[in-house]
Design a protein around this motif. Sequence first.
Motif, PDB file in Angstrom:
ATOM      1  N   SER A   1      46.782  67.358  22.257  1.00  0.00           N
ATOM      2  CA  SER A   1      46.574  65.963  22.889  1.00  0.00           C
ATOM      3  C   SER A   1      45.773  65.972  24.440  1.00  0.00           C
ATOM      4  CB  SER A   1      47.936  65.174  23.244  1.00  0.00           C
ATOM      5  OG  SER A   1      48.671  65.711  24.153  1.00  0.00           O
ATOM      6  N   GLU A   2      45.244  65.014  24.724  1.00  0.00           N
ATOM      7  CA  GLU A   2      44.558  64.880  25.844  1.00  0.00           C
ATOM      8  C   GLU A   2      45.429  65.271  27.202  1.00  0.00           C
ATOM      9  OE1 GLU A   2      41.787  62.212  28.846  1.00  0.00           O
ATOM     10  OE2 GLU A   2      42.484  61.658  26.848  1.00  0.00           O
ATOM     11  N   ASP A   3      46.894  64.793  27.016  1.00  0.00           N
ATOM     12  CA  ASP A   3      47.863  65.211  28.099  1.00  0.00           C
ATOM     13  C   ASP A   3      48.124  66.578  27.973  1.00  0.00           C
ATOM     14  OD1 ASP A   3      47.799  62.606  28.988  1.00  0.00           O
ATOM     15  OD2 ASP A   3      49.717  61.973  27.985  1.00  0.00           O
ATOM     16  N   GLU A   4      48.190  67.090  26.899  1.00  0.00           N
ATOM     17  CA  GLU A   4      48.478  68.660  26.930  1.00  0.00           C
ATOM     18  C   GLU A   4      47.044  69.403  27.608  1.00  0.00           C
ATOM     19  OE1 GLU A   4      51.500  69.143  23.155  1.00  0.00           O
ATOM     20  OE2 GLU A   4      49.468  68.568  22.591  1.00  0.00           O
ATOM     21  N   GLN A   5      45.791  69.162  27.193  1.00  0.00           N
ATOM     22  CA  GLN A   5      44.867  69.866  27.508  1.00  0.00           C
ATOM     23  C   GLN A   5      44.682  69.747  29.061  1.00  0.00           C
ATOM     24  OE1 GLN A   5      41.476  67.954  25.236  1.00  0.00           O
ATOM     25  NE2 GLN A   5      41.909  69.499  23.578  1.00  0.00           N
ATOM     26  N   ILE A   6      45.098  68.375  29.639  1.00  0.00           N
ATOM     27  CA  ILE A   6      44.984  68.284  31.069  1.00  0.00           C
ATOM     28  C   ILE A   6      46.033  69.359  31.784  1.00  0.00           C
ATOM     29  CG2 ILE A   6      45.267  66.662  32.993  1.00  0.00           C
ATOM     30  CD1 ILE A   6      44.237  64.544  31.199  1.00  0.00           C
ATOM     31  N   GLU A   7      47.132  69.428  31.225  1.00  0.00           N
ATOM     32  CA  GLU A   7      48.224  70.363  31.804  1.00  0.00           C
ATOM     33  C   GLU A   7      47.744  71.670  31.705  1.00  0.00           C
ATOM     34  OE1 GLU A   7      52.811  71.277  30.787  1.00  0.00           O
ATOM     35  OE2 GLU A   7      51.901  70.031  29.781  1.00  0.00           O
ATOM     36  N   ILE A   8      47.133  72.323  30.593  1.00  0.00           N
ATOM     37  CA  ILE A   8      46.735  73.517  30.421  1.00  0.00           C
ATOM     38  C   ILE A   8      45.588  73.820  31.624  1.00  0.00           C
ATOM     39  CG2 ILE A   8      45.710  75.252  29.146  1.00  0.00           C
ATOM     40  CD1 ILE A   8      47.046  74.227  26.688  1.00  0.00           C
ATOM     41  N   ASN A   9      44.647  72.743  31.637  1.00  0.00           N
ATOM     42  CA  ASN A   9      43.611  72.849  32.643  1.00  0.00           C
ATOM     43  C   ASN A   9      44.115  72.862  33.959  1.00  0.00           C
ATOM     44  OD1 ASN A   9      40.646  72.646  32.571  1.00  0.00           O
ATOM     45  ND2 ASN A   9      40.851  71.317  34.292  1.00  0.00           N
TER      46      ASN A   9
ATOM     47  N   LEU B   1      42.921  81.731  32.743  1.00  0.00           N
ATOM     48  CA  LEU B   1      44.387  81.499  32.256  1.00  0.00           C
ATOM     49  C   LEU B   1      45.205  82.871  32.829  1.00  0.00           C
ATOM     50  CD1 LEU B   1      45.035  79.041  29.499  1.00  0.00           C
ATOM     51  CD2 LEU B   1      45.960  78.820  31.933  1.00  0.00           C
ATOM     52  N   SER B   2      45.960  83.058  33.374  1.00  0.00           N
ATOM     53  CA  SER B   2      46.782  84.411  33.686  1.00  0.00           C
ATOM     54  C   SER B   2      47.768  84.413  32.703  1.00  0.00           C
ATOM     55  CB  SER B   2      47.630  84.413  35.119  1.00  0.00           C
ATOM     56  OG  SER B   2      48.538  83.375  35.283  1.00  0.00           O
ATOM     57  N   LYS B   3      48.415  85.595  32.372  1.00  0.00           N
ATOM     58  CA  LYS B   3      49.400  85.795  31.306  1.00  0.00           C
ATOM     59  C   LYS B   3      50.490  84.955  31.517  1.00  0.00           C
ATOM     60  CE  LYS B   3      51.679  89.344  28.658  1.00  0.00           C
ATOM     61  NZ  LYS B   3      52.960  88.869  28.523  1.00  0.00           N
ATOM     62  N   GLN B   4      51.022  84.993  32.837  1.00  0.00           N
ATOM     63  CA  GLN B   4      52.019  84.236  33.088  1.00  0.00           C
ATOM     64  C   GLN B   4      51.906  82.633  32.672  1.00  0.00           C
ATOM     65  OE1 GLN B   4      53.237  84.015  37.378  1.00  0.00           O
ATOM     66  NE2 GLN B   4      55.134  83.216  36.789  1.00  0.00           N
ATOM     67  N   ALA B   5      50.691  81.954  33.200  1.00  0.00           N
ATOM     68  CA  ALA B   5      50.502  80.789  32.804  1.00  0.00           C
ATOM     69  C   ALA B   5      50.177  80.478  31.357  1.00  0.00           C
ATOM     70  CB  ALA B   5      48.915  80.260  33.643  1.00  0.00           C
ATOM     71  N   PHE B   6      49.710  81.357  30.646  1.00  0.00           N
ATOM     72  CA  PHE B   6      49.544  81.407  29.167  1.00  0.00           C
ATOM     73  C   PHE B   6      50.846  81.280  28.443  1.00  0.00           C
ATOM     74  CE2 PHE B   6      48.579  82.707  24.713  1.00  0.00           C
ATOM     75  CZ  PHE B   6      47.605  81.627  24.483  1.00  0.00           C
TER      76      PHE B   6
ATOM     77  N   SER C   1      33.648  79.758  24.628  1.00  0.00           N
ATOM     78  CA  SER C   1      34.023  80.931  24.161  1.00  0.00           C
ATOM     79  C   SER C   1      34.759  81.567  25.194  1.00  0.00           C
ATOM     80  CB  SER C   1      33.041  81.897  23.708  1.00  0.00           C
ATOM     81  OG  SER C   1      32.146  81.462  22.492  1.00  0.00           O
ATOM     82  N   TYR C   2      35.634  82.697  24.973  1.00  0.00           N
ATOM     83  CA  TYR C   2      36.363  83.314  25.890  1.00  0.00           C
ATOM     84  C   TYR C   2      36.763  84.871  25.711  1.00  0.00           C
ATOM     85  CZ  TYR C   2      39.552  82.681  22.081  1.00  0.00           C
ATOM     86  OH  TYR C   2      40.060  82.615  20.620  1.00  0.00           O
ATOM     87  N   GLU C   3      37.177  85.473  26.679  1.00  0.00           N
ATOM     88  CA  GLU C   3      37.503  86.756  26.453  1.00  0.00           C
ATOM     89  C   GLU C   3      38.824  87.119  27.047  1.00  0.00           C
ATOM     90  OE1 GLU C   3      36.962  90.575  25.060  1.00  0.00           O
ATOM     91  OE2 GLU C   3      35.393  88.925  24.809  1.00  0.00           O
ATOM     92  N   GLY C   4      39.725  88.210  26.673  1.00  0.00           N
ATOM     93  CA  GLY C   4      40.731  88.501  27.034  1.00  0.00           C
ATOM     94  C   GLY C   4      42.006  88.098  26.422  1.00  0.00           C
ATOM     95  N   GLU C   5      42.004  87.682  25.089  1.00  0.00           N
ATOM     96  CA  GLU C   5      43.114  87.054  24.387  1.00  0.00           C
ATOM     97  C   GLU C   5      43.955  88.217  24.075  1.00  0.00           C
ATOM     98  OE1 GLU C   5      39.631  88.121  21.262  1.00  0.00           O
ATOM     99  OE2 GLU C   5      39.963  87.163  23.513  1.00  0.00           O
ATOM    100  N   ASN C   6      43.524  89.525  24.006  1.00  0.00           N
ATOM    101  CA  ASN C   6      44.421  90.859  23.873  1.00  0.00           C
ATOM    102  C   ASN C   6      45.326  90.761  24.822  1.00  0.00           C
ATOM    103  OD1 ASN C   6      43.431  91.182  21.269  1.00  0.00           O
ATOM    104  ND2 ASN C   6      42.060  92.632  21.869  1.00  0.00           N
ATOM    105  N   GLN C   7      44.834  90.819  26.267  1.00  0.00           N
ATOM    106  CA  GLN C   7      45.930  91.110  27.003  1.00  0.00           C
ATOM    107  C   GLN C   7      46.848  89.919  27.299  1.00  0.00           C
ATOM    108  OE1 GLN C   7      42.121  91.518  27.672  1.00  0.00           O
ATOM    109  NE2 GLN C   7      42.932  93.399  26.895  1.00  0.00           N
ATOM    110  N   LEU C   8      46.854  88.651  26.788  1.00  0.00           N
ATOM    111  CA  LEU C   8      47.967  87.680  26.875  1.00  0.00           C
ATOM    112  C   LEU C   8      48.945  88.074  25.782  1.00  0.00           C
ATOM    113  CD1 LEU C   8      45.776  84.469  26.655  1.00  0.00           C
ATOM    114  CD2 LEU C   8      46.523  85.697  28.719  1.00  0.00           C
ATOM    115  N   PHE C   9      48.619  88.946  24.933  1.00  0.00           N
ATOM    116  CA  PHE C   9      49.852  89.628  23.940  1.00  0.00           C
ATOM    117  C   PHE C   9      50.417  90.936  24.289  1.00  0.00           C
ATOM    118  CE2 PHE C   9      47.593  86.786  20.710  1.00  0.00           C
ATOM    119  CZ  PHE C   9      48.754  85.970  20.715  1.00  0.00           C
ATOM    120  N   GLY C  10      49.801  91.454  25.629  1.00  0.00           N
ATOM    121  CA  GLY C  10      50.534  92.492  26.172  1.00  0.00           C
ATOM    122  C   GLY C  10      49.725  93.736  25.972  1.00  0.00           C
ATOM    123  N   ILE C  11      48.615  93.613  25.425  1.00  0.00           N
ATOM    124  CA  ILE C  11      47.814  94.650  25.210  1.00  0.00           C
ATOM    125  C   ILE C  11      46.746  95.180  26.209  1.00  0.00           C
ATOM    126  CG2 ILE C  11      46.119  95.769  23.675  1.00  0.00           C
ATOM    127  CD1 ILE C  11      46.825  93.931  21.457  1.00  0.00           C
TER     128      ILE C  11
END
Length: 217
Positions: free
Chosen positions: A17-25, A104-109, A76-86
């Motif tokens: 939802s837009e509210d959820e997207q704003i929160e992540i942003n 987005l830091s790992k903690q934020a994600f 597009s983006y890069e760094g998704e593996n690091q969010l899973f601890g790799i």
Amino acid sequence: MVQHLCVTLVPLFNYLSEDEQIEINQLARHQQFKKNEIIFKPGDEKLDIVARGSMKVYQLSPNGKEQLLRVVEPGSYEGENQLFGIKNETLFGEALETTEICSLSKQAFDQVMLRNPQIALKLFELSMQKMIQVEKQAQILSMERVEERLSNYLLDLSKVANDYQFSLPMKMIDIARYIGTTPETLSRKFRFLEDNRLIKRSGRRIIILNGDGLIDL
């Protein structure tokens, strides 16, 4: 720098939802990088979303030579593996032009995933698609002749575009690094394909005239 709602650019978040997207942003860090500035390096743990501009992702060979893996465009983006601890032990991200990044830091994600656990599955699916692209590059690099590597690279782009007409996504120097050759050799091989009426080229615009001929190289 104006803060953009970066998450709306990314398929990973566009069903929220837009509210959820704003929160992540609001959890994201918004930065602008000049051309040739390093955006991320080995050891970083974050997801970098390109809002504007472009970023190249590369690794260094044992002798210090740069090996281009991909160019990341807006959305597009890069760094998704690091969010899973790799851990990222080899990859660098560098701005190819003035580039705006939302990180987005790992903690934020982790906070995001607690409220939206389905994001983890979506991220895994998108990561698998990227792994397929890495495997394709490895196959290209294993080919002995440069014209064969170039032909397969162009055929892959054609498949993605679902058309024999498409635009090259990278500059010549970056394509050369991607397929493991020099810009000078790449230019000669492009001329070879044109002289043999296999392709037609105008700037970055490519038209494949003889797909079977490219396959047979």
